[in-house]
Design an enzyme around this catalytic site. Sequence first.
Site, PDB file in Angstrom:
ATOM      1  N   ASN A 136       0.732  -1.548   0.182  1.00 20.10           N
ATOM      2  CA  ASN A 136      -0.071  -0.191  -0.022  1.00 20.10           C
ATOM      3  C   ASN A 136       0.594   1.238  -0.535  1.00 20.10           C
ATOM      4  O   ASN A 136       0.065   2.645   0.219  1.00 20.10           O
ATOM      5  CB  ASN A 136      -0.743  -0.041   1.013  1.00 20.10           C
ATOM      6  CG  ASN A 136      -0.463   0.328   2.744  1.00 20.10           C
ATOM      7  OD1 ASN A 136       1.084  -0.431   2.718  1.00 20.10           O
ATOM      8  ND2 ASN A 136      -1.100   0.077   3.539  1.00 20.10           N
ATOM      9  N   HIS A 138       3.039   1.628   2.209  1.00 24.64           N
ATOM     10  CA  HIS A 138       4.139   2.507   3.647  1.00 24.64           C
ATOM     11  C   HIS A 138       5.887   2.223   3.170  1.00 24.64           C
ATOM     12  O   HIS A 138       5.883   1.244   2.519  1.00 24.64           O
ATOM     13  CB  HIS A 138       3.485   1.485   4.829  1.00 24.64           C
ATOM     14  CG  HIS A 138       3.740  -0.118   4.498  1.00 24.64           C
ATOM     15  ND1 HIS A 138       2.771  -1.170   4.963  1.00 24.64           N
ATOM     16  CD2 HIS A 138       5.221   0.066   4.198  1.00 24.64           C
ATOM     17  CE1 HIS A 138       3.034  -2.364   4.751  1.00 24.64           C
ATOM     18  NE2 HIS A 138       4.949  -2.330   4.922  1.00 24.64           N
ATOM     19  N   GLU A 143       1.768   4.501   7.099  1.00 26.50           N
ATOM     20  CA  GLU A 143       0.771   3.587   6.508  1.00 26.50           C
ATOM     21  C   GLU A 143       0.700   4.583   5.328  1.00 26.50           C
ATOM     22  O   GLU A 143       0.047   6.069   5.974  1.00 26.50           O
ATOM     23  CB  GLU A 143      -0.309   2.973   7.400  1.00 26.50           C
ATOM     24  CG  GLU A 143      -0.109   1.874   7.882  1.00 26.50           C
ATOM     25  CD  GLU A 143       0.333   0.464   7.363  1.00 26.50           C
ATOM     26  OE1 GLU A 143      -0.192   0.694   6.241  1.00 26.50           O
ATOM     27  OE2 GLU A 143       0.143  -0.748   8.009  1.00 26.50           O
TER      28      GLU A 143
END
Length: 240
Positions: A136, A138, A143
């Site tokens: 994603n 990160h 995050e």
Amino acid sequence: MNIIEAKDYDEICKIAANYIARQLIAKPCSTLGLATGSSPIGVYDRLVDYYNDGLIDFSGSYTFNLDEYVGLGRAHRQSYYYYMKKKLFNKINIPRDHIHIPNGLSKDSDKECMCYDECIRARGGIDLQLLGLGHNGHIGFNEPSSKFSGGTHKVALSDSTRRANARFFAEKSEVPSEAYTVGIKTIMQSKSIIMIVSGRDKRDILSRVINGEVDPRVPATVLQLHPFVTIIADKEALSK
Ligand code: F6R
């Protein structure tokens, strides 16, 4: 961004290990920022080989890992402390008090984070930061978010990260829901950064990191703003 296309994972590891070796040879008291996960395993294997061959010496170096799960002690087999001992620290001559990894069992999270940043500052910052890339976007455990983070802090892990990391645990429910991570600001303060990315499953996210807008919803895009970032990726990861 400097982008190096390697032919496969093995070549990624060789190139990344050479960056780290060069850093240690040029400055034996270097402060290294280290990562865990699948990506760096081959890099650590090579560094151990270079150490055994007498090419590099870790006795003057210092290390700061990016992250640690909240709630896991150092002896827990899935803790990042355990991982680092097994993959690298037990095989090289780094003094134990030169190793830094957030303490997952700390009773006072704010103090833990503050002290971690203070220790990095006291070393004059990170000379060379090694990063992997989450699906994603990160980096560390920073995050996707509405803004980029500052220093070391506690985070709630996203469902996709917990799912991705479930492979290291007996089942997903055992993956801790929180972690300590150095912040984006800390990563960006590193003097130089190498990010290693392997495999077709990372092609979409890597393409966004390189070509997309700088956006905290894809945290690794911030690396576009750092003047000394090298991405070392294989053909598969760079295929988009
Ligand atoms: C681990 C870390 C994470 C990983 C990322 C990629 O210390 O900081 O950001 O680098 O989750 O993990 P792998 O390499 O397992 O795909």
